[in-house]
Write a protein that holds these residues in place. Structure first.
Motif, PDB file in Angstrom:
ATOM      1  N   PHE A  90      19.151  -5.620  10.927  1.00 41.79           N
ATOM      2  CA  PHE A  90      20.288  -5.789  10.022  1.00 41.79           C
ATOM      3  C   PHE A  90      20.439  -4.615   9.050  1.00 41.79           C
ATOM      4  CE2 PHE A  90      19.044 -10.434  10.659  1.00 41.79           C
ATOM      5  CZ  PHE A  90      19.995 -10.634  11.645  1.00 41.79           C
ATOM      6  N   ILE A  91      19.382  -3.802   8.902  1.00 39.65           N
ATOM      7  CA  ILE A  91      19.389  -2.745   7.883  1.00 39.65           C
ATOM      8  C   ILE A  91      20.207  -1.546   8.356  1.00 39.65           C
ATOM      9  CG2 ILE A  91      17.892  -1.054   6.731  1.00 39.65           C
ATOM     10  CD1 ILE A  91      15.764  -3.233   6.699  1.00 39.65           C
ATOM     11  N   HIS A  92      21.052  -1.047   7.453  1.00 39.04           N
ATOM     12  CA  HIS A  92      21.841   0.143   7.786  1.00 39.04           C
ATOM     13  C   HIS A  92      21.028   1.419   7.579  1.00 39.04           C
ATOM     14  CE1 HIS A  92      25.830  -2.226   7.085  1.00 39.04           C
ATOM     15  NE2 HIS A  92      25.281  -2.462   8.256  1.00 39.04           N
ATOM     16  N   GLY A  93      20.291   1.490   6.463  1.00 36.11           N
ATOM     17  CA  GLY A  93      19.535   2.718   6.168  1.00 36.11           C
ATOM     18  C   GLY A  93      18.174   2.732   6.831  1.00 36.11           C
ATOM     19  N   LYS A  94      18.165   2.848   8.152  1.00 37.85           N
ATOM     20  CA  LYS A  94      16.896   2.795   8.887  1.00 37.85           C
ATOM     21  C   LYS A  94      16.036   4.032   8.625  1.00 37.85           C
ATOM     22  CE  LYS A  94      18.243  -0.377  12.595  1.00 37.85           C
ATOM     23  NZ  LYS A  94      19.493  -0.872  12.084  1.00 37.85           N
ATOM     24  N   ASP A  95      16.662   5.124   8.160  1.00 40.20           N
ATOM     25  CA  ASP A  95      15.882   6.331   7.867  1.00 40.20           C
ATOM     26  C   ASP A  95      14.967   6.118   6.654  1.00 40.20           C
ATOM     27  OD1 ASP A  95      18.105   6.066   6.286  1.00 40.20           O
ATOM     28  OD2 ASP A  95      18.623   8.197   6.234  1.00 40.20           O
ATOM     29  N   VAL A  96      15.383   5.239   5.727  1.00 37.41           N
ATOM     30  CA  VAL A  96      14.528   4.910   4.578  1.00 37.41           C
ATOM     31  C   VAL A  96      13.282   4.182   5.079  1.00 37.41           C
ATOM     32  CG1 VAL A  96      14.374   3.610   2.409  1.00 37.41           C
ATOM     33  CG2 VAL A  96      16.500   4.778   3.019  1.00 37.41           C
ATOM     34  N   PHE A  97      13.501   3.222   5.988  1.00 38.92           N
ATOM     35  CA  PHE A  97      12.368   2.502   6.591  1.00 38.92           C
ATOM     36  C   PHE A  97      11.428   3.498   7.254  1.00 38.92           C
ATOM     37  CE2 PHE A  97      10.372   0.819  10.388  1.00 38.92           C
ATOM     38  CZ  PHE A  97       9.750  -0.325   9.925  1.00 38.92           C
ATOM     39  N   GLU A  98      11.995   4.430   8.008  1.00 37.47           N
ATOM     40  CA  GLU A  98      11.170   5.389   8.753  1.00 37.47           C
ATOM     41  C   GLU A  98      10.309   6.211   7.792  1.00 37.47           C
ATOM     42  OE1 GLU A  98      11.509   9.264  11.658  1.00 37.47           O
ATOM     43  OE2 GLU A  98      13.149   8.724  10.340  1.00 37.47           O
ATOM     44  N   ALA A  99      10.904   6.669   6.681  1.00 35.69           N
ATOM     45  CA  ALA A  99      10.171   7.502   5.724  1.00 35.69           C
ATOM     46  C   ALA A  99       8.976   6.755   5.143  1.00 35.69           C
ATOM     47  CB  ALA A  99      11.109   7.954   4.607  1.00 35.69           C
ATOM     48  N   PHE A 100       9.199   5.500   4.698  1.00 39.30           N
ATOM     49  CA  PHE A 100       8.110   4.727   4.108  1.00 39.30           C
ATOM     50  C   PHE A 100       7.103   4.283   5.162  1.00 39.30           C
ATOM     51  CE2 PHE A 100      11.079   4.478   0.580  1.00 39.30           C
ATOM     52  CZ  PHE A 100      10.233   4.580  -0.517  1.00 39.30           C
ATOM     53  N   TYR A 101       7.607   3.943   6.334  1.00 40.25           N
ATOM     54  CA  TYR A 101       6.714   3.512   7.414  1.00 40.25           C
ATOM     55  C   TYR A 101       5.795   4.669   7.808  1.00 40.25           C
ATOM     56  CZ  TYR A 101       5.089   1.535  11.813  1.00 40.25           C
ATOM     57  OH  TYR A 101       4.292   1.054  12.820  1.00 40.25           O
ATOM     58  N   LYS A 102       6.381   5.874   7.879  1.00 43.29           N
ATOM     59  CA  LYS A 102       5.611   7.054   8.270  1.00 43.29           C
ATOM     60  C   LYS A 102       4.521   7.341   7.237  1.00 43.29           C
ATOM     61  CE  LYS A 102       7.577  11.246   8.326  1.00 43.29           C
ATOM     62  NZ  LYS A 102       8.359  12.406   8.836  1.00 43.29           N
ATOM     63  N   LYS A 103       4.873   7.231   5.957  1.00 43.41           N
ATOM     64  CA  LYS A 103       3.903   7.488   4.884  1.00 43.41           C
ATOM     65  C   LYS A 103       2.750   6.491   4.945  1.00 43.41           C
ATOM     66  CE  LYS A 103       5.394   6.827   0.718  1.00 43.41           C
ATOM     67  NZ  LYS A 103       4.464   5.742   0.342  1.00 43.41           N
ATOM     68  N   ASP A 104       3.095   5.195   5.154  1.00 45.36           N
ATOM     69  CA  ASP A 104       2.052   4.165   5.220  1.00 45.36           C
ATOM     70  C   ASP A 104       1.217   4.303   6.487  1.00 45.36           C
ATOM     71  OD1 ASP A 104       2.781   3.040   2.789  1.00 45.36           O
ATOM     72  OD2 ASP A 104       4.280   1.728   3.708  1.00 45.36           O
ATOM     73  N   LEU A 105       1.866   4.660   7.592  1.00 49.22           N
ATOM     74  CA  LEU A 105       1.139   4.854   8.848  1.00 49.22           C
ATOM     75  C   LEU A 105       0.137   5.998   8.690  1.00 49.22           C
ATOM     76  CD1 LEU A 105       0.707   4.350  11.892  1.00 49.22           C
ATOM     77  CD2 LEU A 105       2.605   5.900  12.358  1.00 49.22           C
ATOM     78  N   ALA A 106       0.574   7.073   8.010  1.00 49.47           N
ATOM     79  CA  ALA A 106      -0.318   8.214   7.779  1.00 49.47           C
ATOM     80  C   ALA A 106      -1.571   7.758   7.037  1.00 49.47           C
ATOM     81  CB  ALA A 106       0.424   9.279   6.984  1.00 49.47           C
ATOM     82  N   LYS A 107      -1.396   6.935   6.009  1.00 50.72           N
ATOM     83  CA  LYS A 107      -2.551   6.444   5.252  1.00 50.72           C
ATOM     84  C   LYS A 107      -3.469   5.605   6.136  1.00 50.72           C
ATOM     85  CE  LYS A 107      -0.427   6.326   0.671  1.00 50.72           C
ATOM     86  NZ  LYS A 107       0.030   5.472  -0.422  1.00 50.72           N
ATOM     87  N   ARG A 108      -2.861   4.728   6.945  1.00 48.88           N
ATOM     88  CA  ARG A 108      -3.670   3.866   7.813  1.00 48.88           C
ATOM     89  C   ARG A 108      -4.486   4.703   8.798  1.00 48.88           C
ATOM     90  NH1 ARG A 108       1.108   0.936   8.075  1.00 48.88           N
ATOM     91  NH2 ARG A 108       1.496   1.383  10.279  1.00 48.88           N
ATOM     92  N   LEU A 109      -3.846   5.714   9.369  1.00 52.21           N
ATOM     93  CA  LEU A 109      -4.527   6.532  10.382  1.00 52.21           C
ATOM     94  C   LEU A 109      -5.598   7.414   9.747  1.00 52.21           C
ATOM     95  CD1 LEU A 109      -1.496   7.619  12.615  1.00 52.21           C
ATOM     96  CD2 LEU A 109      -3.177   5.857  13.110  1.00 52.21           C
ATOM     97  N   LEU A 110      -5.284   8.037   8.597  1.00 56.96           N
ATOM     98  CA  LEU A 110      -6.204   9.014   8.004  1.00 56.96           C
ATOM     99  C   LEU A 110      -7.409   8.356   7.349  1.00 56.96           C
ATOM    100  CD1 LEU A 110      -3.587  11.474   6.471  1.00 56.96           C
ATOM    101  CD2 LEU A 110      -4.981  11.824   8.512  1.00 56.96           C
ATOM    102  N   VAL A 111      -7.202   7.176   6.778  1.00 55.54           N
ATOM    103  CA  VAL A 111      -8.312   6.498   6.096  1.00 55.54           C
ATOM    104  C   VAL A 111      -9.004   5.520   7.055  1.00 55.54           C
ATOM    105  CG1 VAL A 111      -8.933   5.265   3.974  1.00 55.54           C
ATOM    106  CG2 VAL A 111      -6.961   6.733   3.987  1.00 55.54           C
ATOM    107  N   GLY A 112      -8.490   5.460   8.283  1.00 52.79           N
ATOM    108  CA  GLY A 112      -9.091   4.555   9.278  1.00 52.79           C
ATOM    109  C   GLY A 112      -8.917   3.104   8.907  1.00 52.79           C
ATOM    110  N   LYS A 113      -7.740   2.770   8.312  1.00 53.01           N
ATOM    111  CA  LYS A 113      -7.513   1.397   7.835  1.00 53.01           C
ATOM    112  C   LYS A 113      -6.631   0.584   8.770  1.00 53.01           C
ATOM    113  CE  LYS A 113      -6.932   0.687   3.379  1.00 53.01           C
ATOM    114  NZ  LYS A 113      -6.374   0.824   2.019  1.00 53.01           N
ATOM    115  N   SER A 114      -6.369   1.112   9.951  1.00 53.29           N
ATOM    116  CA  SER A 114      -5.488   0.387  10.868  1.00 53.29           C
ATOM    117  C   SER A 114      -6.242  -0.778  11.511  1.00 53.29           C
ATOM    118  CB  SER A 114      -4.982   1.340  11.952  1.00 53.29           C
ATOM    119  OG  SER A 114      -3.995   0.712  12.708  1.00 53.29           O
ATOM    120  N   ALA A 115      -5.619  -1.950  11.493  1.00 52.94           N
ATOM    121  CA  ALA A 115      -6.288  -3.161  12.000  1.00 52.94           C
ATOM    122  C   ALA A 115      -6.491  -3.098  13.506  1.00 52.94           C
ATOM    123  CB  ALA A 115      -5.466  -4.394  11.633  1.00 52.94           C
TER     124      ALA A 115
END
Length: 757
Positions: free
Chosen positions: A440-465
């Motif tokens: 439903f979201i129009h600004g999907k690029d905003v989602f991508e930016a925040f998702y990418k930042k959080d994914l980076a943290k999960r991958l780099l700190v080894g916090k991915s479930a």
């Protein structure tokens, strides 16, 4: 004639005529089994027709009239019924049928006319009147059937051959209708009485249904049901339910009122089954629905739809839908109110900043609830499902960017290690639900930016479930938004896999070095274009770390010449071995925390200013780092003076009395928590990317079209851009491109643009 040669078995017939006493002849055949002579059977007509005895017709009619009178007066008949039937047959055979028919009709008419007197009594109450009418009708029917059985031969010969004459039964009905039911006073009183009984029943009293059924059957048989009864009945019903609808919509709440309407409809249908004519069903039910539902659609929905949906009252909602489907305009009006409710309720979830913490969970719960209503209560009506989707899309985009940001963070909370709420199957189900909201979201690029930042943290700190869950989410995003949307995210995963391979090779390389280090270094090589951009920060690393960095740099550039390495200390973390009075512990800390703690190998106490000078950590970052070490749950440093916040004059010393039940202690990394500044910078980065995309789209369109009016250009841009944009923002970008000589205005028509090659 063929003859049988076996003579002893041949039979011969002879005709014998017997004469009856009534002058009629009956012929019978007797078979004789004599052998021998053969005889032919010959039947001859009477030479003269038998004549009736004198006065036979008059005498027979008197007998028949006495029998009819006996039937009408419910007394015993003197004659045998078979004899009477034979008498009618004899009269009909001698052409007396017309006279007989007229005489019979006259006798019946005289009797029916005499019956009207009993209905003139004023003293009779309505119920007694109805019972008397019913008794009279039942008697009349029984009498007519008996009279017809005697005059059956007349009915089946003479009457049948004369199409203009009504049968004896029809004559009986006609006489009763003409002389009794068509009498104005009698008819009015009969219908009044029936309507009174029905009204009593509607008010909850018990009435004699068989009596009403019989009387309405009489009106129907006499073909006066529609004119004499139905019109008045429907008028009275209309009046009753109009008043009841007005009263009860005020007095009762909507759920109670809906059950009342359903009960009323059930009652009226039961009346149709029990005693009303089937032809009344459609107008009657239509009348009840119109007065109890049709006239109050908007009022009921305004008063009660919100209550029903808030309370998730599935039974009443299903009943509401079922009832509204019966009335004109019911479902479209319900659809409109349902859409408005979703927009209002959802808008409150999205546009209330205080609820941001629970926004995504509230949206998921709300979507589940509305899905359940659409499926179980609104019979999966496609129009309602589409209206729900449209309403969700409208309210979720009322507040630009924030829902997209919070959905990305919600996904992060579910995919992060330590999320023990869900099994893999449940996690997959949650991700599927999130994707529905994401659509439903129009600004999907905003989602991508925040998702990418959080994914980076999960991958780099080894916090991915779970890598499987991460890959599953990635494939969902790819399916929804295309490969271009997820290419950078996929690149991040590739970097992590390549880094593992590089680290295996690096360890072998270190082992072959003459001076092996006592520090174990793990490096992740990140391709700059794939990962979020991080602000480089120069910090003062210990010489051992700097040396190891140089060794890795030499190793890596030896394999990949032409590349440039830029170290990101903000993403680093380490495991330190520490000795306390209680014993040895391992501390899992960030690189900044590491630099601060290593200082206490060189001295007992330091001020904040001394630590900042020695480490080179930026002031705000240092405050957060010292706060995590001296003010958090695991206080490995002591702060003087004590307090929650770190001030400029504070001094710090090593807490040798530190105790903890665990051997390896993870000290919360304040720097890994998102700050307001990070949020703002991420959002600004999205807007910057959007400007580049708008510029690129304008140039692409103008290059293809060469000349275009402002309105057409804006229309084309809306078709191409995948994020919401205001006309004012587009105008600014067009002005910027004109200033930079990518395009120019037409000299005569300012609203026209030309591409500048």
């Amino acid at each position: 004639m063929a003859e049988d040669t076996r003579q002893d078995k041949r039979a011969s017939f002879s005709a014998i005529t017997e004469h009856n006493t009534n002058g009629m002849a009956r012929t019978s055949a007797l078979a004789s089994s004599k052998s021998g002579a053969s005889k032919k059977l010959v039947i001859k007509n009477f030479k003269d027709r038998p004549k009736l005895a004198e006065n036979y017709t008059e005498d027979t009619w008197l007998k028949l009239r006495d029998a009819v009178s006996a039937i009408q007066n419910s007394t015993s008949i003197k004659y045998n019924l078979e004899e009477l039937y034979q008498a009618v047959e004899n009269l009909c055979s001698y052409k007396v049928s017309p006279t007989l028919y007229k005489q019979l009709r006259q006798v019946c008419e005289d009797h029916v006319q005499a019956q009207i007197k009993q209905f003139r009594e004023e003293s009779l109450d309505n119920l007694s009147f109805l019972k008397r009418m019913n008794r009279c009708w039942q008697d009349h029917c029984r009498q007519t059937i008996m009279i017809r059985s005697i005059f059956l031969f007349l009915d089946r010969t003479y009457v049948l051959q004369n199409s203009l004459l009504p049968s004896i039964w029809d004559t009986g009905l006609e006489l009763f209708r003409t002389h009794i039911v068509s009498d104005g006073a009698v008819q009015k009183r009969t219908v009044d009485g029936i309507l009174e009984q029905i009204e009593l029943e509607r008010n909850g009293e018990t009435v004699d249904r068989s009596l009403i059924r019989s009387l309405l059957g009489m009106l129907s048989d006499l073909q006066v049901y529609k004119d004499s009864f139905e019109e008045r009945f429907l008028t009275e019903t209309n009046r009753l339910y109009a008043a009841e609808g007005q009263r009860l919509t005020q007095e009762r709440d909507v759920p109670e009122y809906l059950h009342h309407v359903a009960h009323r409809l059930e009652e009226e249908n039961d009346r149709i089954m029990s005693y009303l004519d089937q032809s009344t069903q459609k107008p009657l039910i239509s009348c009840v629905e119109k007065q109890l539902l049709g006239e109050h659609i908007t009022a009921m929905l305004q008063k009660g739809l919100g209550i029903l949906l808030d309370g998730n009252r599935a039974t009443e909602l299903a009943l509401l839908y079922q009832l509204f489907s019966k009335v004109k305009g019911g479902l479209p009006t319900l659809l409109q109110f349902w859409r408005d409710y979703i927009k209002s309720f959802g808008g409150e979830i999205v546009c209330t900043p205080e609820k941001d913490k629970d926004m995504v969970q509230d949206l998921l719960d709300f979507k589940d609830k509305m899905d359940n209503v659409a499926q179980s209560c609104f019979t999966r009506n496609e129009g309602y499902i589409n209206a729900m989707k449209e309403a969700f899309e409208t309210f979720i985009n009322k507040r630009p960017n924030k829902p997209a940001e919070l959905i990305a963070k919600y996904v992060d909370s579910k995919l992060r290690a330590g999320n023990k709420e869900a099994t893999e199957e449940e996690l997959e189900r949650i991700l599927d639900k999130i994707m529905i909201i994401f659509r439903f979201i129009h600004g999907k690029d905003v989602f991508e930016a925040f998702y990418k930042k959080d994914l980076a943290k999960r991958l780099l700190v080894g916090k991915s479930a779970s890598v499987d869950a991460e890959k599953s989410m990635l494939s969902k995003l790819k399916h929804e938004c295309g490969a271009a949307f997820t290419s950078k995210l996929e690149g991040m995963f590739k970097d992590m896999e390549l880094s593992k391979d590089i680290m295996i090779q690096f360890k072998q390389y270190i082992q072959n070095q003459s001076e092996p280090s006592n520090i174990e270094l793990t490096v992740n090589i990140l391709t700059m274009g794939y990962w979020p951009s991080y602000i480089p920060m120069e910090v003062h690393l210990p010489p051992e770390m700097v040396k190891l960095q140089e060794v890795f740099k030499l190793f890596y550039l030896g394999k990949h010449s032409g590349r440039k390495l830029q170290w990101q200390p903000t993403l680093g973390h380490a495991v330190l071995k520490a000795e306390f009075k209680e014993g040895k512990k391992e501390l899992q800390v960030s690189l900044f925390q590491t630099l601060v703690l290593l200082m206490f190998n060189e001295g007992e106490e330091f001020s904040m200013e001394e630590i900042r000078t020695a480490t080179g950590i930026e002031e705000e970052e240092l405050r957060r780092t010292l706060q995590s070490l001296a003010c958090g749950k695991a206080r490995v440093l002591n702060k003087n003076p004590r307090g929650k916040d770190v001030e400029d004059g504070d001094r710090f010393n090593f807490n040798s009395d530190f105790k903890h039940k665990l051997f390896r202690i993870k000290i919360n990394q304040i720097q890994m928590k998102e700050t307001v500044e990070e949020q703002v910078s991420t959002t600004e980065r999205v807007f910057q990317d959007r400007q580049y995309q708008i510029d690129a789209a304008v140039v692409r369109i103008m290059k293809m079209r060469k000349t275009l009016s402002h309105n057409l250009l804006v229309s084309e841009l809306y078709n191409q851009l995948k994020f919401p944009v205001k006309p004012g923002d587009l105008k600014k970008r067009i002005e910027s491109l004109i200033d930079r000589d990518y395009m120019e205005r037409d000299k005569e028509t300012p609203n026209q643009y030309h591409y500048v090659a």
